[in-house]
Design a protein around this motif. Structure first.
Motif, mmCIF file in Angstrom:
data_model
loop_
_atom_site.group_PDB
_atom_site.id
_atom_site.type_symbol
_atom_site.label_atom_id
_atom_site.label_comp_id
_atom_site.label_asym_id
_atom_site.label_seq_id
_atom_site.Cartn_x
_atom_site.Cartn_y
_atom_site.Cartn_z
ATOM 1 N N ASP A 247 4.329 71.485 65.615
ATOM 2 C CA ASP A 247 5.189 70.366 65.379
ATOM 3 C C ASP A 247 6.401 70.259 66.284
ATOM 4 N N LEU A 264 9.678 63.242 63.786
ATOM 5 C CA LEU A 264 9.972 63.815 62.752
ATOM 6 C C LEU A 264 9.611 63.062 61.628
ATOM 7 N N PHE A 267 5.678 63.029 60.282
ATOM 8 C CA PHE A 267 5.028 63.908 59.208
ATOM 9 C C PHE A 267 5.477 63.466 57.790
ATOM 10 N N ASP A 269 6.817 64.561 54.134
ATOM 11 C CA ASP A 269 8.005 65.322 53.595
ATOM 12 C C ASP A 269 7.679 66.526 53.733
ATOM 13 N N ALA A 272 7.391 67.745 57.458
ATOM 14 C CA ALA A 272 8.813 67.496 58.094
ATOM 15 C C ALA A 272 9.967 68.463 57.693
ATOM 16 N N LEU A 297 16.299 64.377 54.832
ATOM 17 C CA LEU A 297 15.160 63.733 55.145
ATOM 18 C C LEU A 297 15.209 62.159 54.625
#
Length: 478
Positions: A247, A264, A267, A269, A272, A297
């Motif tokens: 990633d 970011l 993705f 949760d 990420a 996030l």
């Protein structure tokens, strides 16, 4: 060659040490973390028997937490000398900061000291004496703390920390404490009993003295079961790290110092958050709690990929998570600092009476000013007459705020603040901590922005030598 074992405990210990030794290059030296307790005494004694005293180095850390610390130091040195082993010790100060346990602070100080002693002696392998009981206690502690897979993986048999030069190896990790004590008794070893090990106010001691004995009665194989749990967790964590590396290839920007906001948030949760944890580890940060990362996030999703992110305020480990022009990054300082400015540390002013030098090294800035001959004929316009560099002493200074410069060659063009110019050119905040080059009291050159035209004379001799100034960070200098 492993010596002939005299008893079952003797055989188990010697075989474990012999296996770890077999993985090392011939004649490689081994540092042994030697506290003087029974575990490290067994490890040092067995290492000498298997590898020979000349290959062993006993390292002791004096924490100063016990009134007996000096006596322990003397005992450890005598124990090593009796076996012909080189001995070294280092005294450390254990932090008593609020919110940090004495256990954790002492552990951190110990490993830093051990790493320093290994590095200074060019020893690339550090043996630690943790055993199966220690591993079981670690897994239990991590379970009770609600740790993730990285925590449940507990202690690895062998690993090289990102910031260390010595690989840490635990030869005795699959042996029980009772087996080590039996070896020590049979060998008539003398060891230290640290009185703090009986203090059940410490979480690990409470488990050791009050919990694991009860587990041993009802679940005799619990140590093996917890060791398997740690191995499974370590395997799963390796897979998560492999995914995070994949990633990062798509999300990483600016040599690892930032992530793409778009990549970011593309993705889910879980993925990420896994990427963010891994990224933080590569930056050398301590792990953040799930709640803190989850909140970060959430805020990033609320901002949206196109947002400037000035409202993002997530503090962790002396840094603040920021979002700026599609990039997510960690900025030194906390959220009291404005989001588009770096918290700059004032550095001592450096001065140079320039006499044609080609480089000016600035260690406090971790970089160098390069004065190169300019090729005006090739269209290189961002240059300075050599006479300007000689008209007064050059100085490299920190930003203090409010500095202005004129980048346009038009004499009537207005000057602008460095902050505005950095923002206009999309220079992220973490890159703005650069030295400003002055000639006398006039700002002359700013890395990433160029020459301040207001500091140049209106009339210039076309035949005069011209110089181009380049700022190179240490990592860019061959």
């Amino acid at each position: 060659m492993i010596p002939t074992a005299e008893t079952p405990a003797d055989r188990l210990v010697l075989e474990a040490v012999g296996f770890s030794l077999s993985t090392l290059p011939a004649n490689a030296r081994i540092a042994i973390a030697f506290s003087g307790g029974v575990d490290s005494s067994v490890l040092l004694d067995a290492a000498v028997r298997v590898a020979g005293a000349s290959r062993c180095l006993a390292l002791h850390v004096h924490h100063g937490l016990s009134a007996h610390a000096d006596a322990w130091l003397a005992h450890c040195e005598a124990f090593a000398r009796e076996r012909g082993v080189e001995f070294a010790a280092e005294r450390v100060e254990v932090s008593r900061d609020a919110g940090v346990s004495v256990e954790a602070a002492a552990r951190d100080a110990r490993y830093r000291a051990l790493e320093d002693m290994c590095a200074s002696r060019n020893v690339a392998t550090l043996w630690l004496a943790q055993h199966a009981d220690d591993q079981a206690e670690t897994v239990l502690l991590q379970l009770l703390r609600g740790a993730g897979l990285a925590g449940l993986a507990a202690m690895a048999p062998e690993y090289l920390p990102a910031d260390a030069s010595a690989t840490r190896v635990r030869p005795l990790l699959h042996l029980l404490r009772a087996q080590l004590e039996q070896y020590a008794g049979e060998r008539a070893l003398q060891w230290i009993d640290d009185e703090s090990n009986a203090d059940t106010r410490y979480a690990r001691n409470a488990l050791r003295h009050e919990v694991t004995p009860a587990l041993a009665v009802h679940f005799p194989g619990f140590r093996d079961a917890l060791a398997r749990t740690a191995a499974h967790a370590a395997s799963a964590q390796r897979l998560l790290d492999a995914l995070a590396r994949i990633d990062m290839e798509s999300a990483l920007r600016d040599e690892g110092r930032a992530l793409s906001h778009d990549a970011l948030l593309a993705f889910d949760d879980d993925r990420a958050l896994n990427l963010m944890r891994y990224w933080m580890r590569t930056l050398g940060f301590v792990a953040a709690s799930s709640a803190r990362l989850g909140d970060a996030l959430r805020q990033l999703r609320e901002i949206g990929a196109a947002g400037e992110g000035h409202g993002l305020r997530i503090d962790h480990a002396g840094h603040a998570l920021r979002s700026y022009r599609g990039l997510v990054y960690w900025e030194a300082g906390d959220s009291n600092e404005p989001a588009d400015e770096t918290a700059l540390a004032a550095r001592a002013i450096s001065e140079l009476a320039w006499q044609g030098e080609s480089i000016w090294r600035l260690p406090q800035w971790r970089g160098t000013f390069v004065f190169a001959d300019a090729d005006v004929a090739a269209g290189d316009s961002d240059t300075i007459p050599a006479s300007v560099l000689r008209r007064a002493v050059l100085s490299a200074r920190s930003r203090s705020g409010g500095e202005r410069m004129r980048t346009s060659e038009a004499r009537n063009a207005p000057s602008r603040t460095l902050k505005n110019l950095f923002q206009e050119r999309g220079v992220p905040a973490w890159k703005r901590d650069v030295p400003l080059l002055y000639v006398g009291d006039d700002l002359l050159f700013v890395p990433l922005l160029g020459v301040n035209r207001a500091a140049l004379p209106d009339q210039v001799d076309e035949a005069e030598t011209r110089v181009k100034i380049i700022w190179r960070e240490d990592l860019l200098i061959a």
